[in-house]
Design a protein around this motif. Sequence first.
Motif, PDB file in Angstrom:
ATOM      1  N   GLY A 143      62.472   9.315   2.076  1.00  0.00           N
ATOM      2  CA  GLY A 143      62.637   9.243   0.624  1.00  0.00           C
ATOM      3  C   GLY A 143      62.037  10.430  -0.088  1.00  0.00           C
ATOM      4  N   GLU A 144      61.205  10.164  -1.091  1.00  0.00           N
ATOM      5  CA  GLU A 144      60.739  11.217  -1.974  1.00  0.00           C
ATOM      6  C   GLU A 144      59.315  11.681  -1.646  1.00  0.00           C
ATOM      7  N   THR A 145      59.143  12.997  -1.634  1.00  0.00           N
ATOM      8  CA  THR A 145      57.831  13.635  -1.689  1.00  0.00           C
ATOM      9  C   THR A 145      57.802  14.407  -2.995  1.00  0.00           C
ATOM     10  N   LEU A 146      56.855  14.068  -3.851  1.00  0.00           N
ATOM     11  CA  LEU A 146      56.765  14.702  -5.163  1.00  0.00           C
ATOM     12  C   LEU A 146      55.314  14.694  -5.614  1.00  0.00           C
ATOM     13  N   TYR A 147      55.080  15.197  -6.800  1.00  0.00           N
ATOM     14  CA  TYR A 147      53.736  15.186  -7.363  1.00  0.00           C
ATOM     15  C   TYR A 147      53.703  14.275  -8.581  1.00  0.00           C
ATOM     16  N   ASP A 148      52.644  13.462  -8.654  1.00  0.00           N
ATOM     17  CA  ASP A 148      52.405  12.625  -9.827  1.00  0.00           C
ATOM     18  C   ASP A 148      51.484  13.384 -10.775  1.00  0.00           C
ATOM     19  N   SER A 149      51.969  13.614 -11.976  1.00  0.00           N
ATOM     20  CA  SER A 149      51.142  14.237 -13.007  1.00  0.00           C
ATOM     21  C   SER A 149      50.482  13.125 -13.800  1.00  0.00           C
ATOM     22  N   LEU A 150      49.216  12.857 -13.478  1.00  0.00           N
ATOM     23  CA  LEU A 150      48.454  11.783 -14.113  1.00  0.00           C
ATOM     24  C   LEU A 150      47.508  12.361 -15.151  1.00  0.00           C
ATOM     25  N   PRO A 151      46.984  11.519 -16.036  1.00  0.00           N
ATOM     26  CA  PRO A 151      46.001  12.025 -17.009  1.00  0.00           C
ATOM     27  C   PRO A 151      44.794  12.672 -16.353  1.00  0.00           C
ATOM     28  N   THR A 152      44.508  12.305 -15.097  1.00  0.00           N
ATOM     29  CA  THR A 152      43.340  12.850 -14.395  1.00  0.00           C
ATOM     30  C   THR A 152      43.665  14.051 -13.521  1.00  0.00           C
ATOM     31  N   GLY A 153      44.944  14.448 -13.443  1.00  0.00           N
ATOM     32  CA  GLY A 153      45.279  15.604 -12.632  1.00  0.00           C
ATOM     33  C   GLY A 153      46.626  15.481 -11.954  1.00  0.00           C
ATOM     34  N   LEU A 154      46.878  16.395 -11.023  1.00  0.00           N
ATOM     35  CA  LEU A 154      48.139  16.470 -10.297  1.00  0.00           C
ATOM     36  C   LEU A 154      47.904  16.027  -8.860  1.00  0.00           C
ATOM     37  N   PHE A 155      48.670  15.007  -8.409  1.00  0.00           N
ATOM     38  CA  PHE A 155      48.422  14.417  -7.099  1.00  0.00           C
ATOM     39  C   PHE A 155      49.723  14.264  -6.316  1.00  0.00           C
ATOM     40  N   LEU A 156      49.640  14.518  -5.029  1.00  0.00           N
ATOM     41  CA  LEU A 156      50.785  14.342  -4.156  1.00  0.00           C
ATOM     42  C   LEU A 156      51.135  12.866  -4.071  1.00  0.00           C
ATOM     43  N   GLY A 157      52.415  12.543  -4.195  1.00  0.00           N
ATOM     44  CA  GLY A 157      52.805  11.140  -4.203  1.00  0.00           C
ATOM     45  C   GLY A 157      54.248  10.934  -3.768  1.00  0.00           C
ATOM     46  N   GLU A 196      66.951  24.892  -0.824  1.00  0.00           N
ATOM     47  CA  GLU A 196      67.078  26.323  -1.109  1.00  0.00           C
ATOM     48  C   GLU A 196      67.080  26.645  -2.588  1.00  0.00           C
ATOM     49  N   SER A 197      67.383  25.667  -3.457  1.00  0.00           N
ATOM     50  CA  SER A 197      67.495  25.985  -4.881  1.00  0.00           C
ATOM     51  C   SER A 197      66.713  25.056  -5.811  1.00  0.00           C
ATOM     52  N   LEU A 198      66.526  23.806  -5.428  1.00  0.00           N
ATOM     53  CA  LEU A 198      65.840  22.855  -6.297  1.00  0.00           C
ATOM     54  C   LEU A 198      64.326  22.890  -6.071  1.00  0.00           C
ATOM     55  N   GLU A 199      63.574  22.656  -7.139  1.00  0.00           N
ATOM     56  CA  GLU A 199      62.122  22.693  -7.068  1.00  0.00           C
ATOM     57  C   GLU A 199      61.551  21.376  -6.548  1.00  0.00           C
ATOM     58  N   THR A 200      60.342  21.460  -6.029  1.00  0.00           N
ATOM     59  CA  THR A 200      59.615  20.259  -5.612  1.00  0.00           C
ATOM     60  C   THR A 200      59.505  19.292  -6.790  1.00  0.00           C
ATOM     61  N   GLY A 201      59.712  18.013  -6.520  1.00  0.00           N
ATOM     62  CA  GLY A 201      59.754  17.012  -7.580  1.00  0.00           C
ATOM     63  C   GLY A 201      58.432  16.810  -8.300  1.00  0.00           C
ATOM     64  N   ILE A 246      61.466  14.877 -13.255  1.00  0.00           N
ATOM     65  CA  ILE A 246      62.291  16.070 -13.359  1.00  0.00           C
ATOM     66  C   ILE A 246      63.580  15.812 -12.583  1.00  0.00           C
ATOM     67  N   THR A 247      64.727  16.108 -13.218  1.00  0.00           N
ATOM     68  CA  THR A 247      66.014  15.775 -12.605  1.00  0.00           C
ATOM     69  C   THR A 247      67.021  16.905 -12.815  1.00  0.00           C
ATOM     70  N   PRO A 248      67.715  17.341 -11.740  1.00  0.00           N
ATOM     71  CA  PRO A 248      67.507  16.957 -10.347  1.00  0.00           C
ATOM     72  C   PRO A 248      66.303  17.685  -9.766  1.00  0.00           C
ATOM     73  N   ALA A 249      65.831  17.188  -8.633  1.00  0.00           N
ATOM     74  CA  ALA A 249      64.696  17.794  -7.940  1.00  0.00           C
ATOM     75  C   ALA A 249      65.021  17.862  -6.454  1.00  0.00           C
ATOM     76  N   ALA A 250      64.181  18.556  -5.712  1.00  0.00           N
ATOM     77  CA  ALA A 250      64.453  18.758  -4.282  1.00  0.00           C
ATOM     78  C   ALA A 250      64.637  17.435  -3.548  1.00  0.00           C
ATOM     79  N   TRP A 251      63.884  16.392  -3.929  1.00  0.00           N
ATOM     80  CA  TRP A 251      63.964  15.133  -3.192  1.00  0.00           C
ATOM     81  C   TRP A 251      65.286  14.397  -3.402  1.00  0.00           C
ATOM     82  N   ASP A 252      66.096  14.855  -4.351  1.00  0.00           N
ATOM     83  CA  ASP A 252      67.449  14.308  -4.495  1.00  0.00           C
ATOM     84  C   ASP A 252      68.392  14.877  -3.432  1.00  0.00           C
ATOM     85  N   GLY A 253      67.959  15.949  -2.744  1.00  0.00           N
ATOM     86  CA  GLY A 253      68.827  16.645  -1.809  1.00  0.00           C
ATOM     87  C   GLY A 253      68.489  16.428  -0.348  1.00  0.00           C
ATOM     88  N   LEU A 254      67.930  15.277  -0.013  1.00  0.00           N
ATOM     89  CA  LEU A 254      67.595  14.982   1.381  1.00  0.00           C
ATOM     90  C   LEU A 254      68.868  14.759   2.192  1.00  0.00           C
TER      91      LEU A 254
END
Length: 310
Positions: A71-85, A138-143, A160-168
Amino acid sequence: PGQRFAFHPPAHAMKLVYAIYGCIVVSLTGSRARTSAFLHPRHRHAKSQSKISATSAASADASLPRVLCVGETLYDSLPTGLFLGGAPTNVAAHLASLLSSPETVGIAACVGDDQLGREAKRRLALKGVNTDFLQCHESLETGMATAVIDVDGDATYEFITPAAWDGLKLDERVSDSFGKDSGKTIFIMGTIAGRLGSEQGATSASTLTRIRNSAANVVFDVNLRPPWYRSAEVLQLARGNDASEELALVKLNEDELSILEEWCGLQRCGSNEELSGSALEKRMLSLVGPLRSKRICVTRGGEGAALLCR
């Protein structure tokens, strides 16, 4: 006959879920328990938990099935920072900490050819996750998902749409495993990676469908994030096709329980009295057939979680 139901009292909900996922691995592979801890910042307060280890020697590790989270590998932008999720990414990291044999757990996702994508791969590898199935678009950014946390600690997300995880895409090594003792592999996948269907060139939905229809052991995480789901598509993915095996497990929360009851034409019940004990067991049992699943787990946040096995 043989049906089992357990209600876990209040604790950290996701702590229970990861332990349940570990139990599914045990039931399908044969392993024994040890201990672990959580990685996500919202889990820092959690104590050690039950942990699954490989049977013993390195030679035994080779007989363990590969657990592949899809499925998806992306980053969660939380009030406390940026976290892999991303739900499957979190599961992969936690299961890797539960299993002692190296790289038993893999992640099949897609990141961008950018710094965030490379950092995601590095962090997952450090956690012991097999990243051989992590693709680079090759073209879409990390989610990225921007989260807004309410007073109860629950989050709503803007993606963010579309993102790299839409292209699995379906890895040939995965498709080659179908029909070749495919019961040795456990696939853990959710619904949200298929959010775009085939729109905007997305391929993740077709990848999830192929795995659901062909793999012998699939754990299915109902992860409904408005507006990124359609009832017919979620139900079709859960049920598979006529040749599909039953799901090993369906995981959903209490809100999703009511939604799926409605989608399946079941009487919708939502009072607090019907979210525990025999009433909850009955509701979960009523979904076993419509969702074609051997087990159902309902999470209830601070109120605990329930697991039904038949």
